[in-house]
Design an enzyme around this catalytic site. Structure first.
Site, PDB file in Angstrom:
ATOM      1  NE  ARG A 167      -4.195  -1.621   0.170  1.00  0.00           N
ATOM      2  CZ  ARG A 167      -4.250  -2.865  -0.272  1.00  0.00           C
ATOM      3  NH1 ARG A 167      -3.211  -3.411  -0.885  1.00  0.00           N
ATOM      4  NH2 ARG A 167      -5.354  -3.573  -0.114  1.00  0.00           N
ATOM      5  CB  SER A 240      -8.596  -1.283   3.948  1.00  0.00           C
ATOM      6  OG  SER A 240      -8.998  -2.553   3.532  1.00  0.00           O
ATOM      7  CD  GLU A 336      -4.800   2.331   1.849  1.00  0.00           C
ATOM      8  OE1 GLU A 336      -3.940   2.605   1.005  1.00  0.00           O
ATOM      9  OE2 GLU A 336      -6.018   2.486   1.650  1.00  0.00           O
TER      10      GLU A 336
HETATM   11  N1  EPU Z   1     -11.463 -10.087  10.128  1.00  0.00           N
HETATM   12  C1  EPU Z   1     -12.255 -10.144  11.233  1.00  0.00           C
HETATM   13  N2  EPU Z   1     -13.197  -9.171  11.407  1.00  0.00           N
HETATM   14  C2  EPU Z   1     -13.374  -8.161  10.532  1.00  0.00           C
HETATM   15  C3  EPU Z   1     -12.559  -8.088   9.394  1.00  0.00           C
HETATM   16  C4  EPU Z   1     -11.598  -9.069   9.211  1.00  0.00           C
HETATM   17  O1  EPU Z   1     -12.125 -11.044  12.059  1.00  0.00           O
HETATM   18  O2  EPU Z   1     -14.245  -7.322  10.770  1.00  0.00           O
HETATM   19  C5  EPU Z   1     -10.469 -11.143   9.893  1.00  0.00           C
HETATM   20  C6  EPU Z   1     -10.899 -12.069   8.768  1.00  0.00           C
HETATM   21  O3  EPU Z   1     -11.702 -13.096   9.223  1.00  0.00           O
HETATM   22  C7  EPU Z   1      -9.568 -12.572   8.245  1.00  0.00           C
HETATM   23  C8  EPU Z   1      -8.642 -11.379   8.455  1.00  0.00           C
HETATM   24  O4  EPU Z   1      -9.245 -10.563   9.448  1.00  0.00           O
HETATM   25  O5  EPU Z   1      -9.087 -13.619   9.033  1.00  0.00           O
HETATM   26  C9  EPU Z   1      -8.385 -10.590   7.193  1.00  0.00           C
HETATM   27  O6  EPU Z   1      -9.610 -10.087   6.640  1.00  0.00           O
HETATM   28  P1  EPU Z   1      -9.891  -9.974   5.064  1.00  0.00           P
HETATM   29  O7  EPU Z   1      -9.603 -11.251   4.390  1.00  0.00           O
HETATM   30  O8  EPU Z   1     -11.249  -9.390   4.893  1.00  0.00           O
HETATM   31  O9  EPU Z   1      -8.803  -8.961   4.507  1.00  0.00           O
HETATM   32  P2  EPU Z   1      -8.203  -7.625   5.138  1.00  0.00           P
HETATM   33  O10 EPU Z   1      -6.811  -7.938   5.572  1.00  0.00           O
HETATM   34  O11 EPU Z   1      -9.116  -7.031   6.123  1.00  0.00           O
HETATM   35  C10 EPU Z   1      -7.097  -6.827   2.931  1.00  0.00           C
HETATM   36  C11 EPU Z   1      -6.998  -5.546   2.154  1.00  0.00           C
HETATM   37  C12 EPU Z   1      -8.248  -5.331   1.320  1.00  0.00           C
HETATM   38  C13 EPU Z   1      -8.414  -6.510   0.366  1.00  0.00           C
HETATM   39  C14 EPU Z   1      -8.489  -7.802   1.193  1.00  0.00           C
HETATM   40  C15 EPU Z   1      -8.502  -9.010   0.315  1.00  0.00           C
HETATM   41  C16 EPU Z   1      -5.578  -4.039   3.424  1.00  0.00           C
HETATM   42  C17 EPU Z   1      -5.498  -2.810   4.285  1.00  0.00           C
HETATM   43  N3  EPU Z   1      -6.795  -4.418   3.040  1.00  0.00           N
HETATM   44  O12 EPU Z   1      -8.163  -6.666   3.852  1.00  0.00           O
HETATM   45  O13 EPU Z   1      -8.056  -4.152   0.557  1.00  0.00           O
HETATM   46  O14 EPU Z   1      -9.570  -6.373  -0.426  1.00  0.00           O
HETATM   47  O15 EPU Z   1      -7.327  -7.906   2.039  1.00  0.00           O
HETATM   48  O16 EPU Z   1      -7.252  -9.233  -0.236  1.00  0.00           O
HETATM   49  O17 EPU Z   1      -4.550  -4.619   3.103  1.00  0.00           O
HETATM   50  C18 EPU Z   1      -8.449  -1.787   0.516  1.00  0.00           C
HETATM   51  O18 EPU Z   1      -7.225  -1.651   0.536  1.00  0.00           O
HETATM   52  O19 EPU Z   1      -9.224  -0.806   0.485  1.00  0.00           O
HETATM   53  C19 EPU Z   1      -9.005  -3.133   0.566  1.00  0.00           C
HETATM   54  C20 EPU Z   1     -10.324  -3.355   0.614  1.00  0.00           C
END
Ligand code: EPU
Length: 340
Positions: A167, A240, A336
């Protein structure tokens, strides 16, 4: 050189997906590089505060902008080249990212399907090095042409020159210096499905697809995103809101001992990336609000405008979340999106 269309005292509320109220002293819509050069020839250019705007989907406006907003609307999609190792495709900075991804698939040049449905423009994609569902833009990046707003020179920057990181990029580090004109992606042959992200694999399995096509993956990613993430056209948000924090191994070990369910991803340098959404969720913030700003019920990492939010409301909610995560886990969350 012709000047672009310029609006005075322009309303920016419809130009940022959080829907925050703010005005710009001047707003120029840029379709060609010579329009920027004409602006650069005006007296006072060097001293004018400038903001380069794409789809406004990674921006938090906390005040009116006193200078010139350059809204990039440069059109064009093209196949640049093809050899036995890759397809090369390019698009103007103002093209919609998702439409460009679908166009590459329709052209028979796959490789961007995991990045389907990410809001924003092609020119904004390298700025935050967009990434999702197992793929980062940097992995498919060939070059981009950027206008240096200080010197007026157009520079072709390769992957190394863009200093991509999670990012992050040169364009975030030197905010306001470059206006991205065109971006070229390299799509390796033979195409290989990227299904390492658990949710994508699960979605395909659910649909009983064993050997997915690029379009299957694009459609699966679209379904996952529609399910989890709020549509910015319906609910104001910028995706995010915080980066996933990367912590030292000893810090990860201490937290993992206390919280066995802690999601963590080992990094090449020995550190661990934690899931900010999980940390926020554990603090009881999922679906909770502070005034007009809350977190999304399906994804605690996404802050949403519940109606009538101003920049200061967003910052207040963000600070409260950061304080709670710090108090409970000793982990600092970094914002972010770009803050104005
Ligand atoms: N989780 C929770 N509760 C929540 C949200 C997440 O327990 O409310 C847990 C999920 O169960 C999972 C972990 O946290 O175990 C990661 O969650 P998720 O797979 O939804 O991905 P993320 O790390 O929250 C990142 C990116 C997203 C991207 C997704 C999919 C960043 C800051 N965000 O989110 O990017 O779509 O992975 O690859 O790296 C963005 O940058 O705007 C964005 C949406």
């Amino acid at each position: 050189m012709t000047l672009p269309l310029i609006e005075i005292d322009a309303d920016l509320s419809a130009l940022n997906t959080f829907g925050l109220p703010a005005r710009a002293a001047r707003l120029a819509t840029i379709e060609r590089v010579d329009q920027v050069r004409a602006l650069m020839a005006e007296p006072g250019w060097a001293a004018t505060p400038r903001l380069v705007l794409g789809g406004g989907s990674n921006l938090v406006l906390t005040r009116d902008f006193p200078g010139l907003v350059l809204r990039v609307a440069i059109p064009g999609r093209r196949r640049v080249a093809e050899d036995e190792r890759a397809w090369y495709v390019a698009a103007g900075g103002g093209e919609n990212w998702h439409e460009f991804v679908r166009w590459t698939l329709a052209q028979g040049s796959p490789g961007l399907e995991n990045l389907s449905l990410i809001p924003g423009t092609v020119g904004a994609a390298p700025v935050q090095n967009i990434g999702a569902y197992g793929l980062e833009l940097a992995e498919r990046f060939a070059w981009l042409d950027a206008l240096d707003l200080a010197t007026g020179e157009v520079r072709r920057l390769d992957r190394a020159a863009c200093r991509f990181a999670y990012r992050d990029s040169l364009f975030k580090q030197e905010a306001g210096r470059y206006l991205i004109l065109e971006v070229c992606l390299v799509l390796p042959k033979p195409w290989r499905a990227v299904t390492r992200y658990g949710e994508v694999a699960a979605e395909l399995a659910e649909s009983r697809i064993a050997e997915p096509t690029p379009l299957d993956i694009s459609d699966a990613v679209i379904r996952i995103r529609r399910r989890k993430l709020p549509d910015p056209a319906a609910i104001g948000n910028v995706g995010s809101f915080f980066k996933n924090p990367v912590v030292e191994a000893h810090c990860h070990a201490e937290l993992a001992a206390l919280y066995p369910a802690l999601p963590a991803y080992p990094q090449a340098d020995g550190r661990f990336k934690l899931a900010a959404g999980w940390l926020i969720d554990q603090c009881g913030w999922k679906g909770r609000a502070l005034g007009p700003v809350g977190t999304h019920a399906g994804q605690a990492l996404v802050l949403v405008n519940r109606g009538g939010a101003r920049g200061e409301d967003v910052l207040r909610a963000a600070a409260a979340i950061q304080a709670d995560v710090w108090a409970r886990f000793g982990v600092a969350l970094e914002m972010e999106p770009v803050l104005i």
